[in-house]
Write a protein that holds these residues in place. Structure first.
Motif, PDB file in Angstrom:
ATOM      1  N   PHE A  85       0.894  -1.164   0.000  1.00 34.47           N
ATOM      2  CA  PHE A  85       0.000   0.000   0.000  1.00 34.47           C
ATOM      3  C   PHE A  85       0.925   1.205   0.000  1.00 34.47           C
ATOM      4  CE2 PHE A  85      -2.825  -3.013   2.311  1.00 34.47           C
ATOM      5  CZ  PHE A  85      -3.863  -3.001   1.407  1.00 34.47           C
ATOM      6  N   GLU A 100     -12.709 -13.990   9.109  1.00 41.05           N
ATOM      7  CA  GLU A 100     -13.195 -13.919  10.485  1.00 41.05           C
ATOM      8  C   GLU A 100     -14.720 -13.980  10.559  1.00 41.05           C
ATOM      9  OE1 GLU A 100     -11.316 -11.231  13.068  1.00 41.05           O
ATOM     10  OE2 GLU A 100      -9.552 -10.981  11.801  1.00 41.05           O
ATOM     11  N   HIS A 120      -8.292 -14.993  14.196  1.00 43.40           N
ATOM     12  CA  HIS A 120      -7.225 -14.901  15.173  1.00 43.40           C
ATOM     13  C   HIS A 120      -7.598 -15.654  16.441  1.00 43.40           C
ATOM     14  CE1 HIS A 120      -9.024 -10.679  15.591  1.00 43.40           C
ATOM     15  NE2 HIS A 120      -9.623 -11.449  16.461  1.00 43.40           N
ATOM     16  N   VAL A 139       3.058  -4.927   2.789  1.00 41.57           N
ATOM     17  CA  VAL A 139       2.241  -5.755   3.662  1.00 41.57           C
ATOM     18  C   VAL A 139       2.558  -7.237   3.457  1.00 41.57           C
ATOM     19  CG1 VAL A 139      -0.089  -6.372   4.335  1.00 41.57           C
ATOM     20  CG2 VAL A 139       0.448  -4.007   3.784  1.00 41.57           C
ATOM     21  N   THR A 165      -5.440  -9.136   4.066  1.00 44.35           N
ATOM     22  CA  THR A 165      -4.839  -8.681   2.821  1.00 44.35           C
ATOM     23  C   THR A 165      -4.574  -9.865   1.895  1.00 44.35           C
ATOM     24  OG1 THR A 165      -3.820  -6.919   4.076  1.00 44.35           O
ATOM     25  CG2 THR A 165      -2.935  -7.336   1.896  1.00 44.35           C
ATOM     26  N   SER A 180      -1.632 -12.525  14.531  1.00 42.93           N
ATOM     27  CA  SER A 180      -2.123 -11.415  15.332  1.00 42.93           C
ATOM     28  C   SER A 180      -2.661 -10.310  14.424  1.00 42.93           C
ATOM     29  CB  SER A 180      -1.005 -10.882  16.221  1.00 42.93           C
ATOM     30  OG  SER A 180       0.091 -10.564  15.419  1.00 42.93           O
TER      31      SER A 180
HETATM   32  N1  LIG Z   1      -5.768   0.317   2.555  1.00 40.17           N
HETATM   33  C1  LIG Z   1      -4.632   0.236   3.279  1.00 40.17           C
HETATM   34  N2  LIG Z   1      -3.686   1.182   3.188  1.00 40.17           N
HETATM   35  C2  LIG Z   1      -2.544   1.102   3.908  1.00 40.17           C
HETATM   36  N3  LIG Z   1      -2.260   0.094   4.744  1.00 40.17           N
HETATM   37  C3  LIG Z   1      -3.160  -0.891   4.879  1.00 40.17           C
HETATM   38  C4  LIG Z   1      -4.402  -0.866   4.161  1.00 40.17           C
HETATM   39  N4  LIG Z   1      -5.098  -1.973   4.500  1.00 40.17           N
HETATM   40  C5  LIG Z   1      -4.334  -2.636   5.391  1.00 40.17           C
HETATM   41  N5  LIG Z   1      -3.181  -1.994   5.617  1.00 40.17           N
HETATM   42  C6  LIG Z   1      -2.093  -2.442   6.511  1.00 40.17           C
HETATM   43  O1  LIG Z   1      -1.754  -3.741   6.143  1.00 40.17           O
HETATM   44  C7  LIG Z   1      -1.478  -4.518   7.282  1.00 40.17           C
HETATM   45  C8  LIG Z   1      -2.254  -5.800   7.217  1.00 40.17           C
HETATM   46  O2  LIG Z   1      -3.620  -5.535   7.278  1.00 40.17           O
HETATM   47  P1  LIG Z   1      -4.703  -6.687   7.312  1.00 40.17           P
HETATM   48  O3  LIG Z   1      -6.030  -6.064   7.254  1.00 40.17           O
HETATM   49  O4  LIG Z   1      -4.377  -7.696   6.272  1.00 40.17           O
HETATM   50  O5  LIG Z   1      -4.459  -7.309   8.744  1.00 40.17           O
HETATM   51  P2  LIG Z   1      -5.162  -8.560   9.403  1.00 40.17           P
HETATM   52  O6  LIG Z   1      -4.118  -9.589   9.587  1.00 40.17           O
HETATM   53  O7  LIG Z   1      -6.367  -8.949   8.642  1.00 40.17           O
HETATM   54  O8  LIG Z   1      -5.548  -7.997  10.831  1.00 40.17           O
HETATM   55  P3  LIG Z   1      -6.903  -8.181  11.652  1.00 40.17           P
HETATM   56  O9  LIG Z   1      -6.764  -9.443  12.410  1.00 40.17           O
HETATM   57  O10 LIG Z   1      -6.904  -7.007  12.552  1.00 40.17           O
HETATM   58  O11 LIG Z   1      -8.050  -8.182  10.687  1.00 40.17           O
HETATM   59  C9  LIG Z   1      -1.829  -3.673   8.483  1.00 40.17           C
HETATM   60  O12 LIG Z   1      -0.630  -3.267   9.081  1.00 40.17           O
HETATM   61  C10 LIG Z   1      -2.559  -2.510   7.925  1.00 40.17           C
HETATM   62  O13 LIG Z   1      -2.219  -1.349   8.633  1.00 40.17           O
END
Ligand SMILES: Nc1ncnc2c1ncn2[C@@H]1O[C@H](COP(=O)(O)OP(=O)(O)OP(=O)(O)O)[C@@H](O)[C@H]1O
Ligand SMILES: [Mg+2]
Lengths: 359, 297
Positions: free
Chosen positions: A14, A160, A193, A19, A45, A38
């Motif tokens: 991003f 989730e 999670h 990521v 993503t 976590s």
């Molecule tokens: N649109 C975006 N722009 C910038 N950074 C993003 C964006 N979407 C997600 N991120 C970053 O990418 C990383 C992964 O996000 P993701 O949503 O995949 O996490 P997750 O593992 O699903 O967490 P959770 O368990 O909280 O859902 C995070 O650090 C988040 O800040």
């Protein structure tokens, strides 16, 4: 194993935020894969990349043998279920299930047959004429699963799906998802999670951290033979005990503690020497009747007792090391007591403190 | 069961006492004033209110006056076009901005800016822009298109559309921010679900997103409609009702009758007609929004 989803060197950024970096993953046909990690580690993503909801920065995604890296989500043969259900609130349950199919110009007969089948599988037939607002959380999530089901997709993606439900419903739906998987036999990728969900549902679990997969293995393997400190710490509740010490001539030595490591399977079957961290699960520290099976014994001084019904967690110290131990629920221990504990080297875990990998 | 329930009248006593001045003001000024206006619309009041009953005379005269009829016609044209266009423009702008474009804040401010201005300023600005001597026509002719003619404010048949342009310029921003707020309230996952279902973006807007935004739409509708019915200052500043009486509107008719023609009775009758119009719009909305039991949404 024939692979249903295959991800090659996937990068996702991003802007300047990396990521996912060089991620490789193969998911077998009919496999139930859980992505566990976590918050913020990139699970959603990765799932969104598989679904085609995010454009990848680099790498390739294949589903069912086809390169779908740049295909539209609707053309990938997937169905997806979201945490917030994401139902269309102004449409009835039936409308929710059939809207995508209608849009794809499917025949009326086929649509009603598919809706009927999904409703039957998920037992939502009496709800078909209701709007989502008139449903409970569990019912809504069933409808959301139904929407994935009517698509007759090869691959189901769950982000989730149970997080918004209360504990009881979560347990019920978890079982149903498992049943659904064995009935349909399609590939499922499930983000959570919640460790319990991961352990109970998965054929294999992928533990993620910072956009990378730390370990990809069966729940049993992950639990018993974690590949590194992170995985060892992440899995299990209460978490594993870690004691810093040294491997010397086949024994693990820390101050006031010496455990012979006979029976421990070293990673490349060669004994190691030098600094090490031993990881002991609270339930693998033997007490009471189990002491017989333990190799090395010592005394621990109890400082706190947490009875939980089915078992009791005691917080104690061995030498200068605080440890917690899971005992039988009927155990009678008080703070201040000394209990005899034993270690089972075959069930212990050794890690290298510098690389944090399993020894 | 209800025997020991505290009397509803005395609950939250402090709040109720505090609200009394407002309630009194509302009752006397709004309700009282309105009732007074309606009553006197049946009298032969001239420069000053006089309790000389003439029945429906004022209304008969009102509906026999060309100027009032033109005012009504103008309001209908302006209102209908304004309503449709302001929603279309406002929604499209909001949908564009919702695509996470850069400089969103700047663009939003620029578009909303006209709304912060008084109608008088808007009216004057557009009077100049549409003026053949200084405005668009002059500029285009200056570029070389000598025969170009664009002077809506000087052509009676289309003068009201000149006002419409100014009204749209001012009103679109408000509709845009309201719509944007509505769009931002839509769960991202609904969009994702629609994409997985293979539903094209425009269909998602029409069949899923807009229905979800119903409350925002209704509120915006009421704001826009009441704004249309009472349009007055824009006309005064931009055209003064002219050329001739080509851009007269009801609110201006009321004002002119009451304060320039010393014909209070006519003014009261005309304003009562306007009140009826607004009531016809607002009451069904209020019933829909607040009355009855909550619908499922
Ligand atoms: N649109 C975006 N722009 C910038 N950074 C993003 C964006 N979407 C997600 N991120 C970053 O990418 C990383 C992964 O996000 P993701 O949503 O995949 O996490 P997750 O593992 O699903 O967490 P959770 O368990 O909280 O859902 C995070 O650090 C988040 O800040
Ligand atoms: Mg997530």
């Amino acid at each position: 194993m024939e692979s249903s989803i295959s991800i090659r060197d996937l990068d996702l950024r991003f802007g300047s935020v990396e990521v996912l970096q060089g991620l490789n993953l193969d998911i077998g046909v009919g496999e139930f894969l859980v992505l566990l990690g976590s918050s913020g580690c990139g699970k959603s993503t990765l799932l969104n990349c598989i679904a085609g909801l995010l454009d990848v920065s680099d790498g390739q995604i294949h589903i069912g043998g086809k390169n779908v890296t740049w295909a539209e989500p609707s053309e990938r043969g997937i169905g997806m279920v979201f945490q917030s259900y994401a139902l269309y609130p102004q449409m009835t349950v039936e409308g929710n299930l059939s809207f995508g199919l209608k849009n794809a110009k499917m025949s009326k007969a086929e649509i009603s047959q598919r809706v009927a089948r999904a409703a039957e599988i998920l037992q939502i037939e009496p709800l078909l004429k209701r709007k989502p607002a008139a449903l409970s959380g569990g019912q809504r999530q069933r409808v959301a699963i139904g929407r994935a089901l009517v698509r007759d997709a090869e691959v189901f993606l769950f982000d989730e799906p149970l997080s918004n439900l209360d504990a009881k419903l979560r347990a019920d739906l978890r079982v149903e998802i498992k049943k659904l998987h064995s009935r349909l036999g399609n590939t499922m990728v499930y983000v959570t999670h919640d460790q319990v969900e991961a352990m109970t549902l998965a054929d294999r679990i992928a533990i993620m951290k910072g956009g990378q997969i730390m370990q990809l293995a069966s729940p049993n393997e992950i639990y018993n033979r974690p590949k590194n400190l992170y995985v060892a710490e992440f899995i299990g509740s209460p978490s594993m005990n870690f004691i810093h010490g040294e491997l010397k001539g086949g024994d693990f030595v820390a101050d006031g503690l010496s455990i012979p490591m006979t029976g421990y399977e070293f990673a490349d079957s060669s004994e190691k020497e030098g600094k090490a961290i031993i990881g002991l699960r609270p339930e693998h520290i033997a007490t009471g009747d189990n002491l017989a099976s333990a190799v090395s014994r010592t005394k621990a001084k109890v400082s706190l007792v947490e009875p939980m019904g089915s078992d009791t967690i005691i917080y104690a110290s061995v030498g200068s090391h605080p440890i917690h131990i899971r005992m039988d629920g009927q155990a009678t221990v008080k703070p201040g007591d000394e209990v005899e504990i034993g270690f089972q080297p075959a069930r212990a875990n050794l890690f290298d403190p510098s690389t944090e990998n399993r020894l | 069961m209800s025997a020991d329930r505290p009397n509803q009248l005395f609950r939250n006593m402090n709040a109720k006492v505090a609200a009394i001045p407002m309630i009194v003001t509302a009752l006397f000024v709004f309700v009282g004033g309105t009732a007074w206006t309606i009553v006197y619309s049946f009298t032969k009041s001239g420069l000053l209110p006089r309790m000389k009953w003439v029945g429906l005379d004022q209304y008969e005269r009102l509906w026999g006056t060309k100027r009032w009829l033109i005012a009504i016609e103008n309001l209908a044209i302006y209102g209908l076009c304004m309503l449709v266009l302001v929603f279309v423009i406002g929604f499209i702008l909001a949908a564009l901005i919702d695509q996470k474009i850069r400089f969103e804040n700047t663009i939003r401010t620029v578009i909303l800016y006209p709304y912060a201005m008084s109608f008088v300023v808007t009216g004057l600005v557009w009077q100049w822009i549409l003026n053949p001597e200084f405005g668009i026509q002059n500029i285009v002719r200056g570029i070389g298109w000598e025969s170009f003619t664009f002077d809506p404010l000087y052509t009676p048949e289309i003068a009201i559309f000149g006002v419409l342009i100014a009204g749209l310029w001012q009103g679109s921003g408000l509709v845009m921010v309201l719509m944007l707020a509505g769009l931002r309230g839509i769960d991202h996952e609904v969009w994702k679900a629609a994409r997985i279902d293979g539903i094209p973006a425009w269909k998602t807007y029409i069949f899923i997103v807009i229905p979800m935004m119903r409350p925002v739409f209704i509120t915006t509708l009421v704001l826009v409609v009441t704004g249309i019915v009472k349009v007055f200052d824009l006309i005064v500043a931009q055209t003064g009702g002219g050329p001739g009486i080509a851009t007269e509107v009801p609110a201006k008719y009321v004002y002119d009758m009451m304060f320039r023609n010393n014909n209070l009775g006519q003014g009261f009758a005309a304003s009562t007609m306007m009140l009826v119009t607004v009531a016809l719009i607002v009451i069904p909305w209020a019933i829909l929004e607040f009355g009855g039991k909550r619908s499922n949404d």
